[in-house]
Design a protein around this motif. Structure first.
Motif, PDB file in Angstrom:
ATOM      1  N   LEU A  33       0.833  -1.195   0.000  1.00 61.20           N
ATOM      2  CA  LEU A  33       0.000   0.000   0.000  1.00 61.20           C
ATOM      3  C   LEU A  33       0.868   1.246   0.000  1.00 61.20           C
ATOM      4  O   LEU A  33       0.631   2.199  -0.750  1.00 61.20           O
ATOM      5  N   ARG A  34       1.889   1.211   0.835  1.00 63.31           N
ATOM      6  CA  ARG A  34       2.728   2.397   0.950  1.00 63.31           C
ATOM      7  C   ARG A  34       3.435   2.689  -0.373  1.00 63.31           C
ATOM      8  O   ARG A  34       3.491   3.818  -0.820  1.00 63.31           O
ATOM      9  N   GLU A  37       1.001   3.903  -2.957  1.00 63.41           N
ATOM     10  CA  GLU A  37       0.588   5.264  -2.660  1.00 63.41           C
ATOM     11  C   GLU A  37       1.653   6.258  -3.114  1.00 63.41           C
ATOM     12  O   GLU A  37       1.347   7.290  -3.698  1.00 63.41           O
ATOM     13  N   ARG A  38       2.887   5.909  -2.831  1.00 63.54           N
ATOM     14  CA  ARG A  38       3.965   6.798  -3.256  1.00 63.54           C
ATOM     15  C   ARG A  38       4.011   6.955  -4.765  1.00 63.54           C
ATOM     16  O   ARG A  38       4.263   8.040  -5.282  1.00 63.54           O
ATOM     17  N   VAL A  40       1.578   6.668  -6.892  1.00 64.75           N
ATOM     18  CA  VAL A  40       0.468   7.515  -7.323  1.00 64.75           C
ATOM     19  C   VAL A  40       0.787   8.970  -7.008  1.00 64.75           C
ATOM     20  O   VAL A  40       0.602   9.863  -7.839  1.00 64.75           O
ATOM     21  N   PHE A  41       1.287   9.164  -5.819  1.00 65.47           N
ATOM     22  CA  PHE A  41       1.624  10.518  -5.380  1.00 65.47           C
ATOM     23  C   PHE A  41       2.597  11.171  -6.350  1.00 65.47           C
ATOM     24  O   PHE A  41       2.391  12.302  -6.816  1.00 65.47           O
TER      25      PHE A  41
ATOM     26  N   GLY B  30      -5.339   7.609  -4.898  1.00 61.74           N
ATOM     27  CA  GLY B  30      -4.389   7.967  -3.855  1.00 61.74           C
ATOM     28  C   GLY B  30      -5.055   8.023  -2.496  1.00 61.74           C
ATOM     29  O   GLY B  30      -4.507   7.560  -1.501  1.00 61.74           O
ATOM     30  N   SER B  31      -6.239   8.577  -2.483  1.00 59.37           N
ATOM     31  CA  SER B  31      -6.967   8.707  -1.231  1.00 59.37           C
ATOM     32  C   SER B  31      -7.354   7.341  -0.686  1.00 59.37           C
ATOM     33  O   SER B  31      -7.205   7.064   0.512  1.00 59.37           O
ATOM     34  N   LEU B  33      -5.864   4.607  -1.249  1.00 63.55           N
ATOM     35  CA  LEU B  33      -4.633   3.971  -0.800  1.00 63.55           C
ATOM     36  C   LEU B  33      -4.274   4.445   0.596  1.00 63.55           C
ATOM     37  O   LEU B  33      -3.907   3.660   1.468  1.00 63.55           O
ATOM     38  N   ARG B  34      -4.374   5.746   0.786  1.00 64.72           N
ATOM     39  CA  ARG B  34      -3.989   6.287   2.079  1.00 64.72           C
ATOM     40  C   ARG B  34      -4.874   5.744   3.188  1.00 64.72           C
ATOM     41  O   ARG B  34      -4.411   5.368   4.264  1.00 64.72           O
ATOM     42  N   GLU B  37      -4.166   2.121   3.821  1.00 68.58           N
ATOM     43  CA  GLU B  37      -2.888   1.970   4.507  1.00 68.58           C
ATOM     44  C   GLU B  37      -3.045   2.272   6.000  1.00 68.58           C
ATOM     45  O   GLU B  37      -2.516   1.560   6.847  1.00 68.58           O
ATOM     46  N   LEU B 153      -1.644  -3.902  -6.500  1.00 68.05           N
ATOM     47  CA  LEU B 153      -0.818  -2.886  -5.854  1.00 68.05           C
ATOM     48  C   LEU B 153       0.622  -2.996  -6.330  1.00 68.05           C
ATOM     49  O   LEU B 153       1.291  -1.984  -6.572  1.00 68.05           O
TER      50      LEU B 153
END
Lengths: 158, 158
Positions: A33-34, A37-38, A40-41, B30-31, B33-34, B37, B153
DNA sequence: TATTGTTATACTCTATAACTATA
DNA sequence: TATAGTTATAGAGTATAACAATA
């Protein structure tokens, strides 16, 4: 390149670029997930490079666009943050003339949030670019897979 | 409870618990995912409550367990962090007697990382508990869905 | 020249506690 | 009593820049 064979016994040297074992890692979900997320960010960041807002801020703008009149506590609830954290976020967007705080007509404790014309214009300008970038990021995911990913994530994080 | 009807026009007040519109949000991935997480983090945190380590630290212990002899730069590469950030992480785990820094036999600049007996024992004790907690967290995901989630992921963040 | 570990430093994100004004 | 916004403050987590030792 020069990845050494797997010899996880004793103390074989592992180079910086060696592929690591990461077996069944129960923590793997969190880790995956982390990393996702990165990714995507960073992808969205590329789009926003000269827009002076962050991916998170774009998310907030979108939420406000679609939920005009939302108050700060509601926004915090939506993004999973404390209302004290929301203050600074909105401060910055307000100073950037993208978001307005207006007195709520129904509850004098609250601020009704809305986008300024610039804020709305910015979102509308960025939306297609971000969508394109997300597509290229998830280029190996079909549309259906992307939808399922979000659905699965929602069941975990929802 | 007292959720108002959807009137996203003009400035209807939106209560803190109202369900928000969040259309096609490009930022939604992204949201999501956050949020996911965070949920995983909190779930694992519950298991680790009286273990004196964090979910991230458990992940590091697992990586070292499975890649004994790994150096700090390699670890940083694996978890996507700068090597300067790794220093403090390992410092803490070393002080907790869970991880050892040993001089690398192949490169005198490097430290070969390994778990202490306590570190290995801790990981083995916690592993099943964390796995169980993850299962209960993802209780609405079938085994297949969990696998697919991690696979998707991985394609994004890999 | 490049890389490893390290330190100093700073920045972002976030939370907790306490305050005020409203409800 | 409880909630909304705010402030002050502190804690993670992380990065950048520079340095010595080593490659």
């Amino acid at each position: 390149m020069s990845a050494p064979e797997d010899t996880p016994s004793s103390h074989a040297q592992l180079s910086r670029r060696a592929k690591l074992q990461n077996g069944l890692l129960p923590g793997f979900l969190g880790s995956a997930l982390r990393r996702a997320e990165r990714a995507v960010f960073r992808a969205i960041q590329r789009v926003l490079e000269n827009s002076n807002i962050t991916p998170g801020e774009l998310g907030i703008l979108l939420l406000i666009l679609e939920n005009e009149g939302l108050n700060q506590a509601g926004l915090g609830n939506a993004i999973g943050s404390d209302r004290s954290s929301v203050v600074g976020l909105i401060d910055r967007l307000e100073h950037a003339s993208l978001v307005r705080r207006e007195p709520s007509l129904l509850d004098r404790r609250s601020h009704a949030l809305s986008l300024t014309p610039q804020g709305a214009a910015l979102v509308k300008r960025l939306l297609p670019k971000v969508a394109a970038q997300e597509r290229s990021l998830a280029s190996r995911l079909t549309q259906a897979e992307q939808q399922q990913l979000i659905e699965l994530l929602g069941r975990i994080g929802g």
